[in-house]
Design a protein around this motif. Structure first.
Motif, PDB file in Angstrom:
ATOM      1  N   HIS A  22       0.838  -1.191   0.000  1.00 20.38           N
ATOM      2  CA  HIS A  22       0.000   0.000   0.000  1.00 20.38           C
ATOM      3  C   HIS A  22       0.882   1.254   0.000  1.00 20.38           C
ATOM      4  O   HIS A  22       2.092   1.177   0.188  1.00 20.38           O
ATOM      5  N   ASN A  23       0.268   2.394  -0.157  1.00 18.14           N
ATOM      6  CA  ASN A  23       0.984   3.652  -0.307  1.00 18.14           C
ATOM      7  C   ASN A  23       1.713   4.055   0.975  1.00 18.14           C
ATOM      8  O   ASN A  23       1.280   3.740   2.081  1.00 18.14           O
ATOM      9  N   HIS A 298      -1.615 -12.833   2.781  1.00 17.25           N
ATOM     10  CA  HIS A 298      -1.214 -12.759   4.190  1.00 17.25           C
ATOM     11  C   HIS A 298      -0.985 -14.115   4.843  1.00 17.25           C
ATOM     12  O   HIS A 298      -1.246 -14.292   6.038  1.00 17.25           O
ATOM     13  N   SER A 299      -0.537 -15.082   4.055  1.00 16.29           N
ATOM     14  CA  SER A 299      -0.245 -16.425   4.554  1.00 16.29           C
ATOM     15  C   SER A 299      -1.478 -17.098   5.125  1.00 16.29           C
ATOM     16  O   SER A 299      -1.392 -18.188   5.690  1.00 16.29           O
ATOM     17  N   THR A 353       5.080  -7.713   1.142  1.00 19.47           N
ATOM     18  CA  THR A 353       5.334  -7.117   2.453  1.00 19.47           C
ATOM     19  C   THR A 353       4.048  -6.703   3.146  1.00 19.47           C
ATOM     20  O   THR A 353       4.009  -6.585   4.361  1.00 19.47           O
ATOM     21  N   ASP A 354       2.981  -6.436   2.378  1.00 19.89           N
ATOM     22  CA  ASP A 354       1.820  -5.706   2.884  1.00 19.89           C
ATOM     23  C   ASP A 354       2.279  -4.380   3.484  1.00 19.89           C
ATOM     24  O   ASP A 354       1.647  -3.842   4.390  1.00 19.89           O
ATOM     25  N   GLY A 355       3.414  -3.879   2.990  1.00 21.77           N
ATOM     26  CA  GLY A 355       3.930  -2.600   3.477  1.00 21.77           C
ATOM     27  C   GLY A 355       2.896  -1.499   3.302  1.00 21.77           C
ATOM     28  O   GLY A 355       2.221  -1.425   2.279  1.00 21.77           O
ATOM     29  N   THR A 361       7.904  -0.646   7.276  1.00 21.92           N
ATOM     30  CA  THR A 361       7.160  -1.899   7.157  1.00 21.92           C
ATOM     31  C   THR A 361       7.690  -2.736   6.004  1.00 21.92           C
ATOM     32  O   THR A 361       7.705  -3.966   6.066  1.00 21.92           O
ATOM     33  N   PHE A 362       8.146  -2.067   4.940  1.00 18.17           N
ATOM     34  CA  PHE A 362       8.746  -2.778   3.808  1.00 18.17           C
ATOM     35  C   PHE A 362      10.104  -3.351   4.220  1.00 18.17           C
ATOM     36  O   PHE A 362      10.423  -4.508   3.932  1.00 18.17           O
ATOM     37  N   TRP A 363      10.884  -2.528   4.895  1.00 14.90           N
ATOM     38  CA  TRP A 363      12.252  -2.914   5.253  1.00 14.90           C
ATOM     39  C   TRP A 363      12.260  -4.102   6.207  1.00 14.90           C
ATOM     40  O   TRP A 363      12.986  -5.087   6.004  1.00 14.90           O
ATOM     41  N   LEU A 364      11.444  -4.017   7.269  1.00 16.75           N
ATOM     42  CA  LEU A 364      11.394  -5.108   8.240  1.00 16.75           C
ATOM     43  C   LEU A 364      10.886  -6.395   7.615  1.00 16.75           C
ATOM     44  O   LEU A 364      11.428  -7.480   7.850  1.00 16.75           O
ATOM     45  N   ALA A 365       9.842  -6.274   6.806  1.00 19.12           N
ATOM     46  CA  ALA A 365       9.271  -7.478   6.179  1.00 19.12           C
ATOM     47  C   ALA A 365      10.285  -8.156   5.278  1.00 19.12           C
ATOM     48  O   ALA A 365      10.489  -9.380   5.347  1.00 19.12           O
ATOM     49  N   ASN A 366      10.945  -7.391   4.407  1.00 15.87           N
ATOM     50  CA  ASN A 366      11.922  -7.981   3.490  1.00 15.87           C
ATOM     51  C   ASN A 366      13.104  -8.574   4.235  1.00 15.87           C
ATOM     52  O   ASN A 366      13.578  -9.676   3.914  1.00 15.87           O
TER      53      ASN A 366
END
Length: 865
Positions: A22-23, A298-299, A353-355, A361-366
């Protein structure tokens, strides 16, 4: 060649496609923690419940990782927020760029909110490819409802239900048009439903004969929309929205690129009914629409196994592995990935990521996903469930290629040869690379499969694209006679046998179009394999990759190479007395790094070369005049060793072809004029980290006389190695910024090799250098030769002895080959058969060339190099 470290490196560095996000918040809202609590990074909780998120395992783990991102000395939450605020105020875009590093393309559901966020195309600046849209159908339906309400023609709730029929017809038509327009929009690559939040996943798969329940549902929804913000949350209507979207996607299947339907499943905030978020409810709907692909987002946590079953038994179901990173603990993340792999084909697992809102949120997920995927895949390899080849195949599918195929993105990623894997591991991804290349270069009709023999002669086979595609898919293979191992430039054979063959396997990471010639073709480098598909010991590219991997696997040392291309441009001449054709200097008023009147006439050629190289993604660091008449230097950027040599070969071919269009010959001859400086092909080699640089360099110096058999590979090469002409002089030594030493140290772990020219097979030359360095590190060899600041040839014996300089460079190819013949340790690292065959070829070549007179020999070499 296959190694756990190469698997680890692949997982940690391969570009990824984020198939659901998301944005990001605008800079003005990025630190508004009252409206957008930063704790939402690791929790779906809201309001008062969110306060407790700071005592969870995911929170503590994320805090430690964010401390490294923010370069904050503490993981204290208040200090982290303060450090973050400083970063946002100083350079918000730099923080976003760091958080999206490695993301090739984003697929954004940009209808989560229209407040405080950047537009979807604004995100393009942070990714390799343009952002694509995922259209949220309930948000689209709400927009249509709002437009209907604004017309002011909604009956009262007490009106007869038939009074809503005209409005329903208008709404359903407008909604369908909006969906159809989105299907036709190339920026839209898929659709999404959040029906899981609204009325649950037990979607009715078919229409009722009785339309009254649907009409009543619509009436309730639009009546509510007259007094509040439209929200579509009435089951018959929500079910219809999903079915209608599926019907339109089904109808467009034959005319439009594939556009799947994503469905939120499992994990969500407290707005969700957890029991109805189980994807098992979707089974009937999935079976009803086999033509449409479904993505379970989302798994499906905590229903991962149920989703996995659907992805196993229905070929139109894909399981997305997003959102649980970083929302659940490390153990839960591992469990989710393992459950996903229990029965799901790895070709139907996707990453996202569902960032949203916060770039972190992108960084942690990746970061967390790559780490967990690495641990699990390494475990599976160690336990024998995966081969390394299979693990690499699965990893790049999950990270990139599954989404690339599913959403019909046609994305192409440039992959380092050491990752795209030389052993031709990735047949499917290689085909993807080929397809993307052909789509980007539709005029290319032929592919040249290239290979470099022991005389550094570039040989090739040419194929129409359709035939080459069969080779890339492993539907056919191309055999080469084993006699190539003993072949010389004129096709005479130094020895060996004419029996047997090996097979060329294309490495499509090296695929580049041919330019500056009248040909609709492209070139690709190859690996050599045995009948059984194993790497052939005598393959120069395989040898270089193997040694690169040994350094990485055993010592954690990453090697890189970069090359300086020196060429002399010659023009055709004719002897008036004999009519004999030859080559002469293009410029005579010429000197190092100077622009003379004559040199300036070469500018159109030089600039055309630079621009032509850039058109095939080879970007020079600099170029300038060198010392010899008509001599210029073009400097390439550093890359991993195999990729660097591939780039060098392609760059030389481009330079040669551009020169030919100007009626000139670009030669690598080591010394085309006896009265001027010679022509080298200096290489820069670096190791990282440089902690073992002393033992690495000690190994290189110890084996240097043998290395020279590969780096100065012709008798003519030794005519250039003289004292006083900046060619590295005549003694085995090294010196910091000393251009009269064979090895110039530039910085910690970074050296320039000066005993090297264009007659060398550069794969073998770099292999010999790395093999020698590897042996030094393995033996922990002490560095006894001291830093020399002079031309060692000008020093006395006593001065050289003080510096530990005791060995002269060979003065002929025969001497260096003799040194190699007595060097068993280096032979074993390079391959006994390779060294044996190489030595046989080079001795025969030397005999052939020495039988020629000097003028004939010079012309013979100029024509070939």
């Amino acid at each position: 060649m296959d190694s756990l470290s190469s698997l680890r490196q692949l997982i940690q560095t391969h570009p990824l496609i984020d198939n659901h996000a998301h944005n990001i918040l605008s800079a003005a809202a990025a630190s508004d923690y009252t409206k957008y609590p930063l704790e939402q990074i690791v929790s779906e909780a809201q309001g008062v419940a969110l306060i407790n998120a700071t005592s969870t395992l995911p929170f503590h783990r994320a805090a430690e990782q964010l401390a490294s991102l923010y370069q904050c000395p503490s993981s204290d939450w208040d200090q982290l927020k303060a450090s973050r605020d400083q970063l946002v105020q100083r350079d918000y875009e730099s923080l976003i760029r760091q958080c999206l590093e490695g993301t090739h393309v984003l697929l954004l559901d940009d209808l989560l909110t229209d407040q405080d966020v950047e537009s979807f195309d604004w995100h393009d600046r942070f990714t390799a490819s343009r952002t694509k849209r995922i259209v949220r159908i309930e948000a689209l339906a709400a927009c249509v409802l709002s437009a209907t309400v604004r017309k002011g023609s909604v009956p009262s709730q007490t009106a007869d239900i038939s009074g809503f029929r005209a409005l329903w017809e208008s709404f359903s038509q407008d909604f369908s048009l909006q969906i159809s327009d989105a299907i036709d929009d190339p920026a839209v690559v898929g659709f999404k439903s959040v029906i899981c939040y609204r009325t649950g996943l037990d979607v009715q798969p078919t229409e009722d004969d009785d339309t009254e329940p649907l009409l009543r549902s619509f009436a309730r929804t639009i009546s509510a929309a007259t007094v509040s913000t439209p929200r579509v949350e009435d089951k018959p209507l929500n079910d219809w929205l999903v079915r209608q979207t599926l019907n339109l996607l089904k109808s467009a299947k034959t005319t439009q690129p594939n556009k799947p339907l994503q469905l939120h499943t499992g994990l969500g905030d407290n707005d969700i009914n957890l029991l109805r978020s189980n994807p098992a409810h979707l089974q009937s709907l999935i079976a009803q629409y086999p033509e449409v692909d479904f993505v379970l987002l989302h798994s499906s946590y905590p229903y991962t196994r149920e989703a996995g079953y659907l992805a196993c038994v229905y070929p139109n179901v894909y399981l997305d592995l997003g959102e649980v990173f970083p929302m659940v603990s490390r153990d839960a993340q591992e469990s989710i990935i393992r459950e996903s792999l229990e029965i799901v084909p790895t070709t139907r697992l996707l990453w996202s990521t569902d960032g949203h809102f916060f770039p972190e949120t992108f960084w942690l997920a990746n970061k967390q996903f790559r780490n967990v995927l690495e641990k699990i895949f390494v475990d599976y390899v160690r336990n024998g469930d995966f081969t390394i080849k299979q693990a690499k195949r699965a990893a790049i599918d999950v990270l990139f290629y599954n989404s690339n195929r599913l959403y019909d993105l046609k994305e192409q990623v440039k992959i380092d040869s050491s990752l795209s894997v030389a052993n031709s591991l990735f047949s499917t991804s290689e085909v993807d690379l080929l397809q993307a290349f052909i789509q980007s270069n539709p005029d290319v009709k032929y592919i040249w499969m290239q290979f470099v023999d022991y005389t550094a002669t570039i040989r090739l086979r040419m194929f129409p694209v359709l035939e080459f595609a069969k080779i890339a898919r492993k539907q056919r293979r191309i055999g080469v006679c084993m006699a190539l191992l003993w072949m010389m430039q004129d096709d005479s054979v130094a020895g060996g046998s004419s029996t047997g063959q090996f097979y060329m396997i294309p490495d499509l990471s090296s695929l580049r179009r041919n330019i500056a010639m009248s040909s609709r073709s492209a070139t690709v480098m190859t690996w050599w394999k045995t009948e059984d598909g194993e790497p052939l010991e005598e393959c120069p590219r395989t040898t270089l990759l193997s040694l690169t991997n040994k350094l990485q696997d055993e010592f954690g040392i990453k090697a890189a190479c970069g090359f300086e291309i020196e060429v002399v441009f010659l023009k055709p001449t004719t002897d008036p007395s004999t009519g004999e054709e030859d080559w002469g200097a293009t410029t005579t008023n010429h000197s190092w790094s100077q622009m003379t009147r004559e040199t300036r006439t070469m500018l159109p050629l030089l600039e055309e070369i630079v621009e032509t190289l850039a058109s095939v993604d080879i970007h020079l660091e600099q170029f300038h005049a060198e010392s010899s008449p008509g001599q210029f230097e073009f400097i390439l950027p550093p890359e991993s060793p195999v990729t660097a040599v591939d780039t060098l070969i392609k760059a030389r071919q481009v330079i040669t072809c551009v020169a030919e269009q100007h009626g000139l010959r670009a030669t690598l001859h080591p010394r085309p004029y006896p009265f001027a400086a010679g022509t080298a092909s200096h290489a820069h080699v670096s190791i990282s980290p440089p902690t073992k640089e002393a033992s690495f360099l000690a190994g290189v110096l110890h084996h240097y006389q043998s290395i020279v058999a590969f780096t100065l590979s012709g008798d003519t090469s030794y005519e250039r190695v003289k004292s006083g002409i900046w060619s590295g002089s005549e003694w085995v030594t090294w010196g910091t910024q000393n251009r009269e030493a064979p090895i110039r140290k530039i910085s910690p772990g970074h050296w320039e090799i000066k005993s090297l020219d264009g007659l060398a097979n550069m794969y073998l030359a770099m292999s010999a250098f790395l093999a020698a360095g590897y042996s030094g590190v393995k033996e922990d060899r002490p560095l006894t030769v001291k830093d020399c600041g002079y031309d060692a040839a000008t020093l006395s014996d006593a001065e050289r002895s003080t510096l530990g300089i005791t060995t002269k460079l060979p003065t002929s190819l025969s001497q260096s080959l003799d040194a190699l013949a007595s060097n068993k340790p280096l032979q074993e690292l390079l391959g006994l058969n390779l060294v044996k065959n190489y030595t046989m070829v080079k001795r025969a070549e030397s005999e052939k060339l020495n039988a020629m007179d000097e003028k004939t020999r010079r012309k013979w070499l100029v024509e070939r190099y």
